[in-house]
Design an enzyme around this catalytic site. Structure first.
Site, mmCIF file in Angstrom:
data_model
loop_
_atom_site.group_PDB
_atom_site.id
_atom_site.type_symbol
_atom_site.label_atom_id
_atom_site.label_comp_id
_atom_site.label_asym_id
_atom_site.label_seq_id
_atom_site.Cartn_x
_atom_site.Cartn_y
_atom_site.Cartn_z
ATOM 1 N N HIS A 1 7.111 7.785 -27.664
ATOM 2 C CA HIS A 1 6.112 8.676 -27.054
ATOM 3 C C HIS A 1 6.364 10.132 -27.466
ATOM 4 C CE1 HIS A 1 3.347 10.343 -24.125
ATOM 5 N NE2 HIS A 1 4.311 11.104 -23.642
ATOM 6 N N GLU B 1 8.746 17.327 -25.403
ATOM 7 C CA GLU B 1 8.108 17.776 -24.151
ATOM 8 C C GLU B 1 8.663 19.151 -23.732
ATOM 9 O OE1 GLU B 1 5.562 16.053 -23.170
ATOM 10 O OE2 GLU B 1 5.939 13.884 -23.316
ATOM 11 N N LYS C 1 6.694 22.570 -14.992
ATOM 12 C CA LYS C 1 5.875 21.417 -14.596
ATOM 13 C C LYS C 1 5.595 21.443 -13.093
ATOM 14 C CE LYS C 1 4.737 16.706 -15.073
ATOM 15 N NZ LYS C 1 4.907 15.410 -15.710
ATOM 16 N N LYS D 1 2.756 11.167 -11.648
ATOM 17 C CA LYS D 1 1.884 10.284 -12.429
ATOM 18 C C LYS D 1 2.645 8.985 -12.665
ATOM 19 C CE LYS D 1 -1.193 13.272 -15.079
ATOM 20 N NZ LYS D 1 -1.573 13.716 -16.440
ATOM 21 N N ASN E 1 -1.001 17.987 -21.278
ATOM 22 C CA ASN E 1 -1.302 16.972 -22.301
ATOM 23 C C ASN E 1 -1.430 17.577 -23.689
ATOM 24 O OD1 ASN E 1 -1.426 14.385 -20.988
ATOM 25 N ND2 ASN E 1 -3.103 15.248 -19.802
ATOM 26 N N HIS F 1 -1.103 15.437 -26.744
ATOM 27 C CA HIS F 1 -1.180 14.044 -26.295
ATOM 28 C C HIS F 1 -2.460 13.338 -26.762
ATOM 29 C CE1 HIS F 1 2.229 15.252 -23.928
ATOM 30 N NE2 HIS F 1 2.308 14.113 -23.283
ATOM 31 N N ARG G 1 0.816 -1.238 0.000
ATOM 32 C CA ARG G 1 0.000 0.000 0.000
ATOM 33 C C ARG G 1 0.837 1.270 0.000
ATOM 34 N NH1 ARG G 1 -3.143 -3.030 3.797
ATOM 35 N NH2 ARG G 1 -4.805 -4.080 2.688
ATOM 36 N N HIS H 1 -1.384 10.067 -28.192
ATOM 37 C CA HIS H 1 -1.739 8.756 -27.624
ATOM 38 C C HIS H 1 -2.433 7.888 -28.666
ATOM 39 C CE1 HIS H 1 -1.609 10.132 -23.097
ATOM 40 N NE2 HIS H 1 -0.416 9.972 -23.636
ATOM 41 N N GLU I 1 -4.859 16.651 -11.337
ATOM 42 C CA GLU I 1 -5.477 16.986 -12.618
ATOM 43 C C GLU I 1 -6.995 17.197 -12.514
ATOM 44 O OE1 GLU I 1 -3.470 15.300 -16.036
ATOM 45 O OE2 GLU I 1 -5.375 15.260 -17.112
ATOM 46 N N ARG J 1 -3.844 21.004 -14.764
ATOM 47 C CA ARG J 1 -2.763 20.077 -15.141
ATOM 48 C C ARG J 1 -2.974 19.446 -16.519
ATOM 49 N NH1 ARG J 1 0.531 15.586 -11.509
ATOM 50 N NH2 ARG J 1 1.743 14.792 -13.271
HETATM 51 P P1 NAD Z 1 11.893 5.015 -22.342
HETATM 52 O O1 NAD Z 1 11.801 4.908 -20.904
HETATM 53 O O2 NAD Z 1 11.392 3.887 -23.168
HETATM 54 O O3 NAD Z 1 13.412 5.323 -22.737
HETATM 55 C C1 NAD Z 1 13.743 5.466 -24.087
HETATM 56 C C2 NAD Z 1 14.853 4.474 -24.498
HETATM 57 O O4 NAD Z 1 16.100 4.971 -24.043
HETATM 58 C C3 NAD Z 1 14.705 3.097 -23.928
HETATM 59 O O5 NAD Z 1 15.165 2.154 -24.859
HETATM 60 C C4 NAD Z 1 15.642 3.155 -22.715
HETATM 61 O O6 NAD Z 1 16.071 1.880 -22.291
HETATM 62 C C5 NAD Z 1 16.763 3.969 -23.272
HETATM 63 N N1 NAD Z 1 17.572 4.697 -22.298
HETATM 64 C C6 NAD Z 1 17.177 5.286 -21.163
HETATM 65 N N2 NAD Z 1 18.176 5.987 -20.634
HETATM 66 C C7 NAD Z 1 19.245 5.827 -21.439
HETATM 67 C C8 NAD Z 1 20.563 6.316 -21.426
HETATM 68 N N3 NAD Z 1 20.968 7.180 -20.492
HETATM 69 N N4 NAD Z 1 21.405 5.932 -22.407
HETATM 70 C C9 NAD Z 1 20.982 5.105 -23.389
HETATM 71 N N5 NAD Z 1 19.725 4.637 -23.479
HETATM 72 C C10 NAD Z 1 18.866 4.998 -22.509
HETATM 73 O O7 NAD Z 1 11.130 6.322 -22.890
HETATM 74 P P2 NAD Z 1 11.049 7.827 -22.373
HETATM 75 O O8 NAD Z 1 10.969 8.649 -23.596
HETATM 76 O O9 NAD Z 1 12.078 8.132 -21.361
HETATM 77 O O10 NAD Z 1 9.652 7.862 -21.623
HETATM 78 C C11 NAD Z 1 8.453 7.640 -22.312
HETATM 79 C C12 NAD Z 1 7.423 7.144 -21.323
HETATM 80 O O11 NAD Z 1 7.198 8.149 -20.345
HETATM 81 C C13 NAD Z 1 6.091 6.823 -21.955
HETATM 82 O O12 NAD Z 1 5.620 5.591 -21.464
HETATM 83 C C14 NAD Z 1 5.195 7.951 -21.483
HETATM 84 O O13 NAD Z 1 3.857 7.574 -21.374
HETATM 85 C C15 NAD Z 1 5.802 8.280 -20.154
HETATM 86 N N6 NAD Z 1 5.545 9.645 -19.683
HETATM 87 C C16 NAD Z 1 5.099 9.778 -18.415
HETATM 88 C C17 NAD Z 1 4.873 11.050 -17.913
HETATM 89 C C18 NAD Z 1 4.459 11.224 -16.482
HETATM 90 O O14 NAD Z 1 4.108 12.327 -16.096
HETATM 91 N N7 NAD Z 1 4.508 10.186 -15.683
HETATM 92 C C19 NAD Z 1 5.113 12.171 -18.720
HETATM 93 C C20 NAD Z 1 5.583 11.983 -19.997
HETATM 94 C C21 NAD Z 1 5.799 10.704 -20.482
HETATM 95 N N1 GLY Z 2 2.753 14.561 -18.721
HETATM 96 C C1 GLY Z 2 1.488 15.038 -18.241
HETATM 97 C C2 GLY Z 2 1.435 15.234 -16.770
HETATM 98 O O1 GLY Z 2 2.352 14.929 -16.055
HETATM 99 O O2 GLY Z 2 0.461 15.700 -16.260
#
Ligand code: NAD
Ligand code: GLY
Length: 372
Positions: A274, A194, A236, A152, A254, A257, A130, A261, A246, A250
């Protein structure tokens, strides 16, 4: 801002102000070489580091070593890499290891990787016993400017992106910009989407700066990147401070997005990154904003030109209008069956609203028809 190429920058400290859930963001070069920084944010003696098969070989031993040197018992979870791996099965793998290793409720989960690892490890932290503490160590530009901040967490469902998750804030975010040295160019561009988003929705001066600095950013100038990360995190953090869960504001984060998405789910997770889907989605949202009279044609073109200069796609896949609408109907912003969009009114300010069907269909046709 001007910057000498490869000039190092001193660590930057920011704060996400959320009362008793407040936490610091530290941005700096080679922070993962600092023995005390990570350990400072781990309350107990047990740590579980969650990473993947790409980031693990690069940074896991260094991070685990620092924590062991600080006297901690370290468990590691190495998941398969990729957006298509952000699912229930891999979440269960995290729980399997935590339970098999008898990790207790004082165990701190460290998310070492990009947004996929951060979102999944954060969700695991929210749910395990939890709720256990967690620390974000983002290693992609996208995760340093966006996903590691704001709490998130979650996973994808085959029917919709990020549909299962929780709001759960970390204890700290530690963004070591030296980790970006190993990041592939395509992933750097995805992170820039972003960054552009933050300028477009809230800070026109930052948008101007990104336009002027896009060459430096694409060349990985460390001072320019540090500024982009800092300003993005400030923007942010300020939005999250005002609307953590949100309820309204917030949702502007998006921007791009709703379309993005749909591209990700429609093409199959992992096909488009993404950030690529968000970049193209911002071009579509700017087109829709123009069709509704909120921005002029020159501003729409400015946005498309910047997205393109960041190495991102500006033409969407032709999914067919019916499929586009079906995919966009599965979106957390929607209410009462109405698809909601973040639109620019004007550049630097945003509104959240449904769009008339004729304008939406015209945008889909215009932005997918340009396939060349
Ligand atoms: P990811 O985590 O898939 O990383 C991209 C690639 O880079 C992967 O292959 C990873 O293994 C590799 N990688 C990571 N760090 C590295 C490094 N230092 N050197 C070499 N390779 C490296 O993708 P991302 O773009 O970081 O994140 C996208 C995700 O984030 C999506 O799932 C999206 O929905 C999510 N997201 C979440 C929020 C939130 O607020 N929580 C906001 C935006 C995006
Ligand atoms: N990436 C959208 C949010 O964090 O709200």
């Amino acid at each position: 801002m001007t910057a000498d190429h490869r000039t190092p920058h001193p660590p930057i400290q920011l704060q996400v102000d959320l009362g008793d859930r407040s936490y610091p963001i530290t941005i700096g070069q080679s922070l993962l070489n600092s023995p005390e920084l990570l350990a400072r944010h781990v309350a107990g003696k047990r740590v579980a580091i969650v990473t993947n098969t790409v980031v693990g070989p690069l940074y896991l031993e260094r991070v685990a070593g620092l924590l062991r040197e600080a006297g901690m018992q370290v468990t590691t979870v190495v998941l398969p890499d990729g957006e298509e791996e952000k699912h229930w099965g891999n979440l269960m793998k995290i729980f399997d290891v935590l339970l098999a290793e008898k990790c207790d409720r004082k165990t701190t989960i460290v998310a070492l990787g990009g947004g996929v690892i951060g979102d999944m490890a954060g969700f695991a932290a929210a749910a395990y016993m939890r709720g256990v503490p967690f620390v974000q160590v983002p290693t992609t530009l996208l995760s340093q400017v966006d996903s590691s901040v704001g709490g998130k967490t979650g996973i994808n469902h085959p029917l919709g992106k990020n549909m299962i998750g929780a709001f759960y804030q970390p204890q700290a975010v530690i963004a070591d910009t030296a980790t970006l040295d190993t990041l592939p160019d395509r992933e750097l561009s995805a992170g820039l989407a972003e960054v552009i988003k933050h300028g477009a929705i809230i800070d026109p001066a930052f948008f101007d700066w990104i336009e002027a600095s896009i060459g430096l950013l694409m060349a990985r100038d460390p001072v320019a990147l540090a500024h982009a990360i800092q300003r993005s995190c400030e923007i942010k953090a300020d939005v999250v401070r005002q609307d953590e869960r949100e309820g309204g504001l917030r949702a502007i984060l998006n921007f791009g997005h709703t379309f993005g998405h749909a591209i990700e789910a429609g093409m199959g997770y992992g096909e488009w990154l993404h950030g690529e889907a968000v970049g193209c989605g911002m071009v579509m949202a700017a087109d829709l904003s123009h069709r509704l009279g909120f921005i002029d044609a020159a501003t729409r073109e400015r946005i498309a030109a910047l997205v393109k200069a960041a190495g991102l796609p500006v033409t969407a896949p032709d999914l067919g209008a019916a499929r586009w609408l079906e995919l966009m109907e599965v979106d957390k912003k929607n209410e009462g069956g109405q698809i909601k969009f973040i639109l620019l009114k004007p550049l630097g300010r945003s509104v959240i609203m449904p769009a008339p069907q004729d304008a939406l269909l015209a945008t889909i046709a215009a932005c997918t028809a340009r396939t060349a």
